[in-house]
Write a protein that holds these residues in place. Structure first.
Motif, short mmCIF file in Angstrom:
data_model
loop_
_atom_site.label_atom_id
_atom_site.label_comp_id
_atom_site.label_asym_id
_atom_site.label_seq_id
_atom_site.Cartn_x
_atom_site.Cartn_y
_atom_site.Cartn_z
N ILE A 35 -41.56 -19.44 35.36
CA ILE A 35 -42.93 -18.58 35.32
C ILE A 35 -42.88 -17.79 34.21
CG2 ILE A 35 -44.04 -16.89 36.54
CD1 ILE A 35 -43.19 -18.52 39.30
N ASN A 36 -41.66 -17.06 33.92
CA ASN A 36 -41.50 -16.17 32.77
C ASN A 36 -41.97 -16.81 31.28
OD1 ASN A 36 -40.51 -14.27 34.46
ND2 ASN A 36 -38.16 -14.47 33.62
N GLN A 37 -41.59 -18.21 31.34
CA GLN A 37 -42.08 -18.78 30.22
C GLN A 37 -43.72 -19.04 30.11
OE1 GLN A 37 -39.70 -22.58 29.78
NE2 GLN A 37 -38.75 -21.82 28.10
N ILE A 38 -44.09 -19.16 31.14
CA ILE A 38 -45.60 -19.55 31.27
C ILE A 38 -46.36 -18.10 30.82
CG2 ILE A 38 -47.57 -19.96 32.95
CD1 ILE A 38 -45.65 -21.96 34.09
N ALA A 39 -45.58 -17.08 31.45
CA ALA A 39 -46.50 -15.83 31.43
C ALA A 39 -46.10 -14.90 30.12
CB ALA A 39 -45.95 -14.88 32.64
N GLY A 40 -45.03 -15.25 29.50
CA GLY A 40 -44.59 -14.66 28.14
C GLY A 40 -44.10 -13.35 28.64
N GLY A 172 -32.28 -0.56 39.35
CA GLY A 172 -31.92 -0.22 37.69
C GLY A 172 -32.68 -0.88 36.68
N ILE A 173 -33.62 -1.64 37.04
CA ILE A 173 -34.46 -2.21 36.16
C ILE A 173 -35.61 -1.54 35.37
CG2 ILE A 173 -35.98 -4.38 35.71
CD1 ILE A 173 -34.87 -5.41 38.43
N PRO A 174 -35.66 -1.49 34.01
CA PRO A 174 -36.55 -0.59 33.47
C PRO A 174 -37.83 -1.21 33.37
CG PRO A 174 -35.03 -1.60 31.82
CD PRO A 174 -34.73 -1.98 33.03
N PHE A 175 -38.62 -1.18 34.48
CA PHE A 175 -40.00 -1.72 34.47
C PHE A 175 -40.96 -0.99 33.53
CE2 PHE A 175 -38.35 -2.30 39.07
CZ PHE A 175 -38.43 -3.83 38.97
N ASP A 176 -41.70 -2.13 32.66
CA ASP A 176 -42.96 -1.38 31.94
C ASP A 176 -44.21 -1.36 32.76
OD1 ASP A 176 -41.43 -1.30 29.33
OD2 ASP A 176 -41.42 -3.84 29.56
N THR A 177 -44.32 -2.31 33.73
CA THR A 177 -45.42 -2.37 34.53
C THR A 177 -44.73 -2.59 36.13
OG1 THR A 177 -46.66 -3.11 32.88
CG2 THR A 177 -47.48 -3.42 34.91
N VAL A 178 -45.54 -2.22 37.21
CA VAL A 178 -45.18 -2.42 38.33
C VAL A 178 -46.68 -2.93 38.98
CG1 VAL A 178 -44.53 -1.81 40.58
CG2 VAL A 178 -43.21 -1.14 38.64
N MET A 179 -46.74 -4.04 39.66
CA MET A 179 -48.08 -4.39 40.03
C MET A 179 -47.79 -4.87 41.74
SD MET A 179 -48.99 -7.43 37.29
CE MET A 179 -50.78 -7.28 37.55
N LYS A 292 -54.03 -14.19 33.82
CA LYS A 292 -55.32 -14.12 33.18
C LYS A 292 -55.22 -13.02 31.96
CE LYS A 292 -60.09 -13.02 34.80
NZ LYS A 292 -60.89 -12.85 35.86
N ASN A 293 -54.31 -12.13 31.91
CA ASN A 293 -54.38 -11.08 30.79
C ASN A 293 -53.11 -11.16 30.16
OD1 ASN A 293 -57.00 -9.34 31.71
ND2 ASN A 293 -56.04 -9.91 33.45
N LYS A 294 -52.35 -12.33 29.80
CA LYS A 294 -51.06 -12.45 29.38
C LYS A 294 -50.74 -11.53 28.06
CE LYS A 294 -50.34 -17.40 30.45
NZ LYS A 294 -50.33 -18.63 30.12
N GLU A 295 -51.78 -11.25 27.25
CA GLU A 295 -51.60 -10.64 26.04
C GLU A 295 -51.11 -9.09 26.39
OE1 GLU A 295 -51.17 -10.91 22.74
OE2 GLU A 295 -51.15 -13.41 23.40
N ARG A 296 -51.70 -8.56 27.56
CA ARG A 296 -51.55 -7.28 27.63
C ARG A 296 -50.13 -7.02 28.42
NH1 ARG A 296 -55.77 -3.92 31.73
NH2 ARG A 296 -54.38 -2.05 31.99
N PHE A 297 -49.37 -8.07 28.90
CA PHE A 297 -48.06 -7.89 29.52
C PHE A 297 -47.07 -8.80 28.35
CE2 PHE A 297 -51.28 -7.85 32.89
CZ PHE A 297 -50.80 -6.67 33.68
N LYS A 298 -47.40 -9.06 27.39
CA LYS A 298 -46.53 -10.01 26.39
C LYS A 298 -45.19 -9.02 26.37
CE LYS A 298 -46.70 -12.55 22.43
NZ LYS A 298 -47.50 -12.98 21.17
N GLY A 299 -44.07 -9.72 26.53
CA GLY A 299 -42.59 -9.06 26.30
C GLY A 299 -42.26 -8.05 27.30
N GLN A 300 -43.02 -7.70 28.27
CA GLN A 300 -42.78 -6.72 29.36
C GLN A 300 -41.89 -6.91 30.29
OE1 GLN A 300 -46.05 -4.45 30.87
NE2 GLN A 300 -46.96 -4.08 28.86
#
Length: 318
Positions: A35-40, A172-179, A292-300
Motif C-alpha cells: 500500500i505504501n508503494q501505491i500511495a507514495g 514515537g513515530i513523527p507523523f507529518d499527517t494524522v487522518m 485520491k490526493n497522492k501528491e499532497r501526501f508524497k513522501g510523508q
C-alpha cells in the motif's frame, strides 16, 4: 451569550487513558509495503477494528461511564444509536455493573442488535427517523432516570476517543499527517486535540463520503450545516456533525477531503487484499482520500485510524 466550552486538555486525555485501561485493548499499528508503494508515502494504520466491540467507540463510552458519580450510576445509562456506540455503551455499562437502555431504529442491522443484547443492553425499538429516536429516548430517560450518554457530541466521549491518537503518538513515530474519518465528529475532534497538543505542526485531515458531506460543507462555510438525506455505503458516517465537535474541528483540523462511493470501495478492497484484515466501509474513507490526493501526501509519514471492523459480510461490495 454563548457558553464557553472548555475542551479536554492533554492532561485530561492522559488521565482518561489510564481510567479506561480495564475496558479497552491497546490496538496495534500495522503497515503495508504494498500500500505504501501505491500511495507514495509511509502509512501507519491504527487498528481500532481490533478494539473491544470492534470499534474505537469502546473508548468514549467507557470514559463517559467511568466518570459518572455513584448517584448517577444508580439508574443506569441510555442512548440512541443504530451502531457501534450502542454496543460500546451496553458493554461499558455491563462491565461497570449498571443497566443500559439502548434506543435503536427498527431497521438497525441484526448483527448490531445482537451485539447490544449480548452485552446486556435493553433494546427499545423505534421508527427509523431522528425525531422518533430522540422522542423515544426522552421517554426512556423520563421513565428510568437513566443518564443520557450521546454518541459523539459530549465532552467525556470526545476525551475518551482522543486516547486513540495518544497511543499513536506514544509509539514515537513523527507523523507529518494524522487522518480519521468524520461522521458525528467524536473521533476526529478527539484526534485533533491530542495531535495538536503533542505536535502542532502535524496536519490533521479527515476523510468524508461525498454522499454525507456535511462536515466538509460546514468546514468550508465556517458554520454548522446539518446533513439531510445522507447516502453512502459508509454507514458509520451517516450522522450529522455534532456542535461541540464542529467547534473543535474548526479550531484544530486542517482540512476535510471528500471521496466517491467507488473510491471508498476501492480503498476498502485494497486493505482486504493487501493487509488481510476486516474493516468496515467508514474505515476506508481516509485511505480513499489519501489515494485520491497522492501528491499532497508524497513522501510523508501518515497515521490513519482504521475506526472499526463491524461489517455485515453478507453485504460486502465486492
Amino acid at each position: 451569550m454563548n457558553e464557553i466550552i472548555e475542551f479536554p486538555s492533554l492532561k485530561d486525555i492522559k488521565v482518561a487513558h489510564q481510567r479506561i485501561q480495564p475496558f479497552i485493548h491497546r490496538t496495534p499499528i500495522l503497515t503495508s509495503e504494498a500500500i505504501n508503494q501505491i500511495a507514495g508515502c509511509e502509512i501507519y494504520f491504527k487498528c481500532e477494528n481490533f478494539q473491544k466491540v470492534g470499534a474505537f467507540k469502546a473508548r468514549g463510552a467507557a470514559n463517559a461511564v467511568m466518570k459518572l458519580t455513584e448517584e448517577q450510576k444508580v439508574n443506569g445509562v441510555a442512548t440512541h444509536s443504530s451502531g457501534n456506540h450502542a454496543a460500546a455503551l451496553a458493554r461499558a455499562a455491563s462491565v461497570a455493573g449498571i443497566k443500559s437502555y439502548i434506543v435503536m431504529p427498527s431497521n438497525a442491522p441484526e448483527i448490531k442488535k445482537k451485539a447490544v443484547a449480548g452485552y446486556g443492553g435493553e433494546i427499545i425499538e423505534c421508527e427509523p427517523t431522528l425525531i422518533a429516536r430522540e422522542t423515544t429516548l426522552k421517554e426512556v430517560v423520563e421513565r428510568t432516570g437513566a443518564v443520557f450518554i450521546p454518541p459523539y457530541d459530549y465532552l467525556d466521549v470526545i476525551e475518551g476517543q482522543a486516547t486513540c491518537a495518544l497511543e499513536m503518538w506514544e509509539e514515537g513515530i513523527p507523523f507529518d499527517t494524522v487522518m480519521a474519518p468524520v461522521g458525528g465528529g467524536g473521533l476526529l475532534s478527539g484526534t485533533a486535540l491530542t495531535t495538536k497538543y503533542i505536535s502542532p505542526s502535524t496536519n490533521v485531515i479527515a476523510g468524508e463520503p461525498e454522499g454525507a458531506d456535511d462536515a466538509f460543507r460546514s468546514f468550508k462555510a465556517k458554520e454548522l450545516i446539518p446533513m439531510v438525506g445522507p447516502k453512502t455505503i459508509a454507514d458509520g458516517l451517516l450522522t450529522s456533525l455534532g456542535k461541540i465537535n464542529f467547534e473543535i474541528i474548526m479550531e484544530y483540523v486542517d482540512d476535510i477531503l471528500t471521496v466517491s462511493e467507488a473510491e471508498i470501495i476501492e480503498a476498502m478492497r485494497l486493505v482486504y487484499e493487501r493487509m488481510k484484515i476486516i474493516i468496515e466501509p467508514s474505515c476506508a474513507v481516509p485511505l480513499a482520500a489519501l489515494l485520491k490526493n497522492k501528491e499532497r501526501f508524497k513522501g510523508q509519514k501518515v497515521g490513519i485510524i482504521l475506526s472499526g471492523g463491524n461489517v455485515d459480510l453478507g453485504k460486502l461490495p465486492f
